[in-house]
Enzyme design. Sequence first.
Site, PDB file in Angstrom:
ATOM      1  N   ASN A 206       1.031  -1.186   0.122  1.00 54.37           N
ATOM      2  CA  ASN A 206      -0.055  -0.034   0.152  1.00 54.37           C
ATOM      3  C   ASN A 206       0.950   1.325   0.133  1.00 54.37           C
ATOM      4  O   ASN A 206       1.927   1.476   0.390  1.00 54.37           O
ATOM      5  CB  ASN A 206      -0.973  -0.142   1.318  1.00 54.37           C
ATOM      6  N   SER A 208       0.975   3.603   1.729  1.00 53.85           N
ATOM      7  CA  SER A 208       1.531   4.278   3.145  1.00 53.85           C
ATOM      8  C   SER A 208       2.541   3.140   3.688  1.00 53.85           C
ATOM      9  O   SER A 208       3.087   3.596   4.848  1.00 53.85           O
ATOM     10  CB  SER A 208       0.225   4.165   4.069  1.00 53.85           C
ATOM     11  N   LYS A 209       2.848   2.312   3.054  1.00 53.47           N
ATOM     12  CA  LYS A 209       3.877   1.264   3.828  1.00 53.47           C
ATOM     13  C   LYS A 209       5.367   1.621   3.449  1.00 53.47           C
ATOM     14  O   LYS A 209       5.631   2.576   2.298  1.00 53.47           O
ATOM     15  CB  LYS A 209       3.450  -0.002   3.144  1.00 53.47           C
ATOM     16  N   ASN A 210       6.130   1.062   4.041  1.00 54.72           N
ATOM     17  CA  ASN A 210       7.711   1.494   3.786  1.00 54.72           C
ATOM     18  C   ASN A 210       8.187   0.741   2.787  1.00 54.72           C
ATOM     19  O   ASN A 210       9.274   1.132   2.143  1.00 54.72           O
ATOM     20  CB  ASN A 210       8.352   0.976   5.158  1.00 54.72           C
TER      21      ASN A 210
END
Length: 231
Positions: A206, A208-210
Amino acid sequence: MTIQQPARQTVDLAMFGGDRAVPRELGIRPWPMVTGQDEQAVHRVLRSGRFTSASSGEQEIAGLEREWARFVGTEHCVAVSNGTAALSVALGAAGVEPGDEVIVPALSFIGSATAPLHLMAVPVFVDIDPVTFNLDPAALEAAITSRTKAIVVVHLHGLPADMDRITEIAARHGITVVEDAAQAHGARYRGRSVGSIGAVNTFSLNVSKNLATCGEGGLITTDDADVATRA
């Protein structure tokens, strides 16, 4: 005789008037950071005209699966549409069926609990350790019943859970461990990559993930060829 205690020093958070952790002059960096290499990769796909794994000659998805399996240290990787889908597919591939119980941590993203529901299984919430915020192994063992089929272990905010104790408990009861490493790409537990320890494991891509795409994506990892085929 009175002993005077030294004055306690307190540090306020920036939101309460304290100093900023990140200096203002650094500004706000956009996330994900899109590089020229990223743009070239997207243009390569657009020029190829192959946009799904069903497209004849498509190589990007298969390449991602090979590279991620190699990075994590597993035999197989299956790319899917998002992290929650990865959990649902992984649980189904591991044999979870309607009516089975799936233990999930009480503190997590909603996908950890909705994934079992997609299979008409029952999510069983288990408390977390108040220090690590990850699944409490003692509470986990107390929640196991004859209907427990799998345990979803979330490595919350990138911190690996206590996999030694969790896998020992699971093995003793014959229960499948599924790692939810949606927030823990690249994290390691006692020298091993998270997402390589459970029977089948998942990651989110996603935005928003790292490890982010510019939208959605998910990955399933396993050493079991039959589980990978079912996924």
